[in-house]
Write an enzyme that holds these catalytic residues in place. Structure first.
Site, PDB file in Angstrom:
ATOM      1  CB  THR A 345      -0.104  20.056  -0.571  1.00 38.32           C
ATOM      2  OG1 THR A 345       0.477  18.754  -0.610  1.00 38.32           O
ATOM      3  CG2 THR A 345      -0.003  20.614   0.838  1.00 38.32           C
ATOM      4  CB  CYS A 346      -2.044  16.344  -4.250  1.00 37.16           C
ATOM      5  SG  CYS A 346      -3.513  15.649  -3.488  1.00 37.16           S
TER       6      CYS A 346
END
Length: 378
Positions: A345-346
């Site tokens: 998700t980063c």
């Protein structure tokens, strides 16, 4: 935009573009407290690159896909913690929209420092174009724009009080029959206190002549006075990053979308058009084509879950997926079709095994997004 011009001045137009920047070490099991302790010391460095390094439960440094600059993942983890209504800083309306807690606990000096911190964190999210999966109450968002709250705003905060004030406003008889005065009772941590709305208010009855003043003062107290210290602290932190003039170019609904994304149905064509690919995948790869067919077949709720699984937010940006930062990306994850998809998700990255049929892909994808499994930083 104003933000891009400011970023150019700061020489930080690309959050992910290098290993330079302020290194901040965060323990994965202590995200909010470590963030509060480390970041509050930075001052003007908030606008620069923040290279977050996570430490796992074994005391080992986690691998980040860009060598440590994973502020977005930190922000997502932090948001889950600090916006939890059980922590005492925020309350939720019946629509599950957040506003600052009005209890005396939230006005203590240490808690006001937390509001300043959260204001800076949300300011940084806006500054970097990172969506936060949280919805704020309309009357609270209005304060971001420097607007005053009115009686109608009370409907979302306290529907019963709102209906009572409307009843009083339109009451055909003598309001003195209702035995009201210019004070209200407030329960705070189990203790009931009487709050005077004006000097000597407890001995001033509400009459036909002064009832509009009473309605105004009750509304003002509930919507503004009760949370003034908390809001002031929050906006002090927010304005450290975002010039208030920038926000006032938007209306309330646009600001809501700017913070948390659009609540309208997800446009799959726009999503696909602005996706990028890595590894074995490109736009024409059979597995990629199969993936988008599966996405097309999902209902709006499942599309939102998929988007949250990969980006940490279930809603697209205000101006569409071209504004998603970083871009939505899909990379191959090997030939083992028994594996579930995973996500980083980063960097908004979906790691998708080379599934051979649509049914298997759909089953694995739904399993991953519904269970929340598959987070990965490698």
């Amino acid at each position: 935009s104003f933000i891009r011009n400011d970023q150019n001045k700061q020489d930080t137009s690309n959050l992910w573009g290098g290993l330079r920047g302020q290194k901040v070490v965060i323990r994965r099991d202590n995200v909010s407290q470590d963030g509060f302790d480390r970041l509050n010391e930075l001052g003007a460095a908030w606008k620069g690159r923040l290279a977050i390094t996570f430490i796992d439960q074994f005391g080992q440094e986690e691998a980040g896909i860009d060598g440590g600059g994973v502020f977005k993942e930190f922000l997502t983890s932090l948001s889950r913690e600090v916006f939890d209504t059980n922590r005492g800083l925020w309350l939720a309306t019946k629509q599950q929209e957040l506003y600052p807690n009005s209890h005396s606990y939230a006005k203590e000096s240490h808690q006001l420092n937390w509001y300043r911190f959260i204001g800076r964190v949300l300011g940084k999210a806006l500054y970097e174009g990172i969506l936060v999966d949280v919805a704020f109450a309309g009357f609270f968002l209005a304060k971001w724009l420097g607007k005053q709250s009115f009686l109608d705003d009370l409907a979302s905060l306290d529907p019963e009080l709102y209906q009572g004030l409307i009843f009083l406003k339109n009451y055909p008889g003598n309001p003195e029959e209702l035995s009201l005065d210019f004070s209200i009772n407030e329960e705070d941590l189990g203790i009931t206190r009487t709050i005077e709305l004006k000097s000597g208010g407890a001995s001033i009855p509400v009459t036909k002549d002064n009832r509009l003043e009473y309605i105004y003062l009750v509304s003002y107290y509930r919507l503004t006075a009760q949370i003034k210290q908390q809001c002031d602290a929050f906006f002090e932190g927010l304005s450290d990053i975002i010039d208030p003039k920038w926000l006032r170019m938007f209306n309330q609904q646009e600001l809501k979308i700017l913070v948390g994304g659009a609540e309208e149905p997800i446009d799959v064509d726009d999503w696909r058009k602005n996706a990028v690919y890595g590894g074995l995948y490109d736009e024409a790869h059979p597995t990629v084509d199969m993936f988008w067919r599966v996405v097309e077949s999902l209902d709006s709720q499942r599309r939102g879950k998929l988007l949250r699984f990969v980006t940490s937010c279930s809603r697209p940006p205000l101006l569409g997926f071209k504004e998603l930062n970083p871009q939505f990306a899909i990379r191959d994850a090997g030939i083992d079709t028994s594996r579930l998809p995973t996500a980083s998700t980063c960097v908004n990255l979906l790691k998708l095994p080379l599934y051979q049929d649509e049914e298997t892909m759909r089953k694995k994808l739904l399993h991953a997004i519904n269970s929340g499994a598959g987070f990965d930083l490698s």
